[in-house]
Design a protein around this motif. Structure first.
Motif, PDB file in Angstrom:
ATOM      1  N   GLU A  23       6.090   4.252  -0.728  1.00 19.55           N
ATOM      2  CA  GLU A  23       4.729   4.232  -0.182  1.00 19.55           C
ATOM      3  C   GLU A  23       3.840   3.262  -0.965  1.00 19.55           C
ATOM      4  O   GLU A  23       2.988   2.574  -0.377  1.00 19.55           O
ATOM      5  CB  GLU A  23       4.132   5.638  -0.207  1.00 19.55           C
ATOM      6  N   GLN A  25       4.795   0.514  -2.439  1.00 18.25           N
ATOM      7  CA  GLN A  25       5.161  -0.830  -1.984  1.00 18.25           C
ATOM      8  C   GLN A  25       4.531  -1.137  -0.622  1.00 18.25           C
ATOM      9  O   GLN A  25       3.997  -2.238  -0.413  1.00 18.25           O
ATOM     10  CB  GLN A  25       6.680  -0.948  -1.893  1.00 18.25           C
ATOM     11  N   SER A  26       4.562  -0.179   0.280  1.00 19.85           N
ATOM     12  CA  SER A  26       3.987  -0.401   1.616  1.00 19.85           C
ATOM     13  C   SER A  26       2.476  -0.634   1.542  1.00 19.85           C
ATOM     14  O   SER A  26       1.941  -1.507   2.242  1.00 19.85           O
ATOM     15  CB  SER A  26       4.276   0.799   2.509  1.00 19.85           C
ATOM     16  N   ARG A  27       1.794   0.136   0.704  1.00 20.26           N
ATOM     17  CA  ARG A  27       0.338  -0.035   0.600  1.00 20.26           C
ATOM     18  C   ARG A  27      -0.031  -1.381  -0.007  1.00 20.26           C
ATOM     19  O   ARG A  27      -1.024  -1.996   0.390  1.00 20.26           O
ATOM     20  CB  ARG A  27      -0.244   1.102  -0.246  1.00 20.26           C
ATOM     21  N   VAL A  29       1.792  -4.143   0.218  1.00 18.14           N
ATOM     22  CA  VAL A  29       2.078  -5.150   1.249  1.00 18.14           C
ATOM     23  C   VAL A  29       0.986  -5.153   2.317  1.00 18.14           C
ATOM     24  O   VAL A  29       0.557  -6.216   2.788  1.00 18.14           O
ATOM     25  CB  VAL A  29       3.463  -4.870   1.878  1.00 18.14           C
ATOM     26  N   ASP A  30       0.513  -3.959   2.668  1.00 15.96           N
ATOM     27  CA  ASP A  30      -0.546  -3.876   3.684  1.00 15.96           C
ATOM     28  C   ASP A  30      -1.863  -4.489   3.204  1.00 15.96           C
ATOM     29  O   ASP A  30      -2.727  -4.838   4.027  1.00 15.96           O
ATOM     30  CB  ASP A  30      -0.782  -2.416   4.081  1.00 15.96           C
ATOM     31  N   ALA A  31      -2.031  -4.589   1.897  1.00 16.80           N
ATOM     32  CA  ALA A  31      -3.267  -5.163   1.352  1.00 16.80           C
ATOM     33  C   ALA A  31      -3.274  -6.687   1.377  1.00 16.80           C
ATOM     34  O   ALA A  31      -4.277  -7.306   1.014  1.00 16.80           O
ATOM     35  CB  ALA A  31      -3.476  -4.674  -0.087  1.00 16.80           C
ATOM     36  N   ASP A  34      -4.156 -12.256   5.632  1.00 24.54           N
ATOM     37  CA  ASP A  34      -3.384 -13.070   6.578  1.00 24.54           C
ATOM     38  C   ASP A  34      -3.583 -14.533   6.217  1.00 24.54           C
ATOM     39  O   ASP A  34      -4.430 -15.239   6.780  1.00 24.54           O
ATOM     40  CB  ASP A  34      -3.843 -12.776   8.004  1.00 24.54           C
ATOM     41  N   TRP A  76      -4.733  -4.019  -5.266  1.00 24.54           N
ATOM     42  CA  TRP A  76      -3.537  -3.255  -5.648  1.00 24.54           C
ATOM     43  C   TRP A  76      -3.880  -2.017  -6.474  1.00 24.54           C
ATOM     44  O   TRP A  76      -3.064  -1.098  -6.559  1.00 24.54           O
ATOM     45  CB  TRP A  76      -2.588  -4.131  -6.479  1.00 24.54           C
ATOM     46  N   PRO A  79      -3.938   1.668  -4.554  1.00 29.97           N
ATOM     47  CA  PRO A  79      -2.600   2.223  -4.308  1.00 29.97           C
ATOM     48  C   PRO A  79      -1.876   2.633  -5.582  1.00 29.97           C
ATOM     49  O   PRO A  79      -1.139   3.630  -5.591  1.00 29.97           O
ATOM     50  CB  PRO A  79      -1.862   1.074  -3.598  1.00 29.97           C
ATOM     51  N   THR A 224       2.869 -13.367  -2.954  1.00 28.30           N
ATOM     52  CA  THR A 224       4.171 -12.781  -2.589  1.00 28.30           C
ATOM     53  C   THR A 224       5.001 -12.474  -3.831  1.00 28.30           C
ATOM     54  O   THR A 224       5.557 -11.374  -3.973  1.00 28.30           O
ATOM     55  CB  THR A 224       4.940 -13.730  -1.659  1.00 28.30           C
ATOM     56  N   SER A 227       3.117  -9.744  -6.139  1.00 29.30           N
ATOM     57  CA  SER A 227       3.097  -8.378  -5.598  1.00 29.30           C
ATOM     58  C   SER A 227       4.441  -7.686  -5.794  1.00 29.30           C
ATOM     59  O   SER A 227       4.498  -6.497  -6.135  1.00 29.30           O
ATOM     60  CB  SER A 227       2.718  -8.408  -4.119  1.00 29.30           C
TER      61      SER A 227
END
Length: 426
Positions: A23, A25-27, A29-31, A34, A76, A79, A224, A227
């Protein structure tokens, strides 16, 4: 302990901790912004215009990079804090559930361990959050051009170039049906060349738009890599400073209780409710045993013994012509039987009850049961000889080989009244 973990999935601490790490890691990545969107690049160009005069034309400003990347990396921290809180709560839950299963009878001990665990986890979480903040601070200011980062930047630039070429050819195909639809090949080439020149000016010129394109590629490349590195380091920090240290710290705390006898005594004081329940169950067990014995005695008095081919009941006045003193039954029925012993023995389960050898069970296919012996029967004679001690009786029966054995039994309460009998025998 291993069996508890097998049958109770909730006690598998590291298995459940992996969910928290995933979770996290997902949070993170979601941050991610674009980086390739037009809106992001336009906003970045505006920000770069605001910094004009602080950098040389055509050169990326390190100050600009630091300023932009810091605001993205700050995302970051929430999270990471959440993951630390979740890991602490998970460890506390597992410890509480574990002690509720291994220290069922000792509520004071359970409560003490839960309290000690909470204190340890509070301190370790505070330390862990400081370490996570240090990781974020390090990721904000580590910028050095190395081969790995440069390769990633070049890959992003190549991807953007490939996207621009694809877009140019797509636009040609869409205009007037393209070449296959009757369009001019020369016109198509000129259109593609014009589109690529325009892209090159935007991406490699000295304008704000070109600088924004280049800065976006560098920001995406670094974000990338950083993170992934941060998530790995954060998970290791949570493991090392919360999960792995909990056991040793609990053990260290336990050592402080060893010399405190008063506290140890309170720890191992049983729950009064459990003590009362155990007492009730013991009384119930004793009543059931007495009832079972009484039922066996009633059955022996009322039901005639079955006839079996493997054994024969003989009158109590004679025993194959062998006489060994006078045996009488007090409050019971005197029975004499002959049993053919097989290779597996008599198949009896005997108990020593007040100096008497009492039948309390049979193995499947027991020759003794087939010959008519019942639960509750008291053994008075073995082949005309009066048994000695309980263990002596067991050894005597075990020493008998295959063949007939003659037993005298009391269905009820038996008493030996022969004057020649030893005083300690039933």
């Amino acid at each position: 302990r291993d069996r508890l973990i097998v049958v109770n999935p909730n006690l598998r601490l590291y298995t459940r901790a992996l969910v928290i790490f995933t979770e996290l890691q997902s949070r993170v990545v979601d941050a991610a912004p674009d980086f390739r969107s037009r809106r992001f690049i336009d906003n970045l160009a505006k920000d770069l215009d605001g910094l004009r005069g602080r950098e040389l034309p055509g050169f990326m400003s390190a100050q600009s990079f630091y300023m932009f990347i810091q605001q993205y990396i700050d995302a970051w921290l929430p999270p990471a804090r959440m993951a630390a809180a979740q890991t602490r709560a998970l460890a506390a839950e597992v410890v509480a559930e574990l002690f509720s299963k291994i220290a069922v009878s000792y509520p004071v001990l359970r409560e003490e361990f839960v309290q000690v665990t909470a204190t340890i986890l509070e301190k370790t979480e505070e330390k862990c959050i400081k370490l996570l903040e240090a990781l974020i601070l390090r990721e904000k200011d580590p910028f050095t051009i190395n081969e790995f980062l440069q390769a990633h930047i070049n890959k992003l630039r190549y991807d953007r170039f490939e996207s621009a070429v694809q877009s140019a050819f797509t636009n040609v195909a869409a205009q007037e049906g393209g070449i296959s639809g009757g369009g001019s090949w020369q016109a198509a080439k000129e259109h593609v060349a014009s589109a690529m020149r325009s892209w090159y000016r935007d991406a490699h010129g000295v304008s704000s738009a070109a600088n924004a394109q280049d800065m976006a590629a560098i920001l995406e490349a670094y974000w990338t890599l950083a993170s992934k590195r941060f998530v790995d380091n954060a998970c290791m920090t949570l493991d090392q400073h919360i999960l792995s240290t909990l056991g040793p710290k609990l053990q260290e705390q336990c050592y402080q209780f060893v010399h405190n006898e008063q506290q140890l005594e309170s720890f191992f004081t049983e729950d009064p409710k459990i003590v009362a329940k155990r007492k009730d169950l013991i009384q119930l067990r004793d009543r059931l045993v007495k009832a079972n014995t009484a039922m066996a005695s009633i059955q022996a008095h009322r039901a005639p013994p079955p006839r079996h081919s493997t054994g024969s009941r003989q009158p109590d006045s004679a025993h194959n012509g062998i006489s060994h003193g006078d045996i009488s039954s007090v409050g019971g029925q005197l029975i004499r039987i002959t049993i053919d012993i097989g290779k597996a023995g008599l198949g009896l389960q005997l108990a020593d009850e007040g100096g008497r050898v009492v039948v309390r069970g049979f193995r499947p296919g027991s020759p003794a049961q087939q010959a008519g012996m019942n639960l509750g029967d008291i053994l008075l004679e073995i082949n005309g000889a009066i048994p000695g001690t309980f263990m002596g009786t067991i050894q005597k029966l075990k020493s008998l080989g295959p063949g007939p054995v003659h037993l005298a039994l009391d269905r009820g309460t038996a008493k030996h009244i022969s004057p020649a009998a030893p005083a300690h025998l039933p």
